[in-house]
Scaffold this active site. Structure first.
Site: not given
Length: 265
Positions: A2-3, A51, A165, A251
């Protein structure tokens, strides 16, 4: 993962289901707060902070949750069937006479006084989707560590809150530099960081709707919604060069070796 945009949508769903209604059920399935009970309290609001999610209740209490890598909040009719994972993955349940909100795989579930929320989220930089958004302050935060790779600096929630990301890779593409480019090596760093912060704000705002598919290109054909993220070995939408992928801070990170200048692994 989730962003900021997906957290904003989650907060909106929870707020719509819970705000203004008295809780008829509360089940916090974490050891520290397993005996806490919010039943009988009215939900005042549910708001995002970067977030993080903050559900505020009458009596000055806040339920702070974070979705981590794969957590989620699901909203169901009060007597509906729950789906979102096995029972043992449920960490929180909040119910009203009309709806039940179920939190799955939440790595953070914390009940605190609303007056103490800063203890949980006070370290965050300006929220890209919040009332405290300030592009110049976000840019100043990024510039504070000029030797740091841009991709890492964008992900640091202390600089600006909400980028994950996916948006990291997309923003570096729009800036035409690789994610490994030191912030201080950007062309005209002071101006570029302000423009980057403003672009991040626009992108997240544009993705707060309910389309279901994140989009940064403006193209809504399947497979062309993002410039580089998830497009390893596929042609760059701008120049046709195969997009590359490599880890940055463990990542997956994507970039076009032709459209983006700067160091790479």
């Amino acid at each position: 993962m989730p962003e900021g945009d997906s957290i904003w949508r989650a907060a909106a769903r929870l707020h719509s289901a819970l705000a203004g209604h008295e809780l008829t059920r509360c089940d916090l399935r974490v050891p520290r707060f397993a005996t806490s009970d919010l039943t009988g309290r009215t939900t005042l609001e549910v708001v995002p902070r970067g977030k993080h999610l903050l559900a505020r209740f009458e009596g000055g209490l806040t339920l702070h949750t974070h979705l981590g890598m794969d957590g989620s909040w699901r909203v169901f009719p009060a007597h509906g069937t729950w789906h979102g994972g096995p029972e043992y993955e449920i960490r929180a349940v909040l119910g009203t006479a009309r709806h039940t909100a179920v939190g799955y795989r939440l790595p953070v579930v914390e009940l605190l006084r609303t007056a103490d929320e800063s203890r949980a989220v006070g370290h965050l930089g300006p929220d890209l989707l919040g009332p405290d958004w300030d592009a110049e302050r976000a840019a100043a935060n990024l510039l504070a560590t000029p030797g740091r790779p841009l991709g890492e600096a964008l992900l640091d929630q202390r600089n600006l809150a909400g980028i994950g990301n996916i948006f990291k890779s997309e923003l570096c593409y729009l800036a035409q530099v690789t994610p490994w480019t030191p912030v201080g090596d950007l062309p005209d760093p002071a101006t570029t960081t302000v423009r980057l912060a403003a672009a991040a704000h626009r992108l997240l705002r544009a993705n707060t709707g309910d389309r279901g598919t994140r989009n940064t290109t403006g193209i809504h054909r399947r497979g062309q919604e993002l410039f580089v993220y998830g497009r390893a070995r596929r042609p760059c939408l701008r120049c046709g060069t195969p997009v590359r992928e490599a880890p940055q801070d463990e990542r997956p990170t994507y970039w076009c070796p032709r459209c983006q200048s700067g160091p790479s692994p």
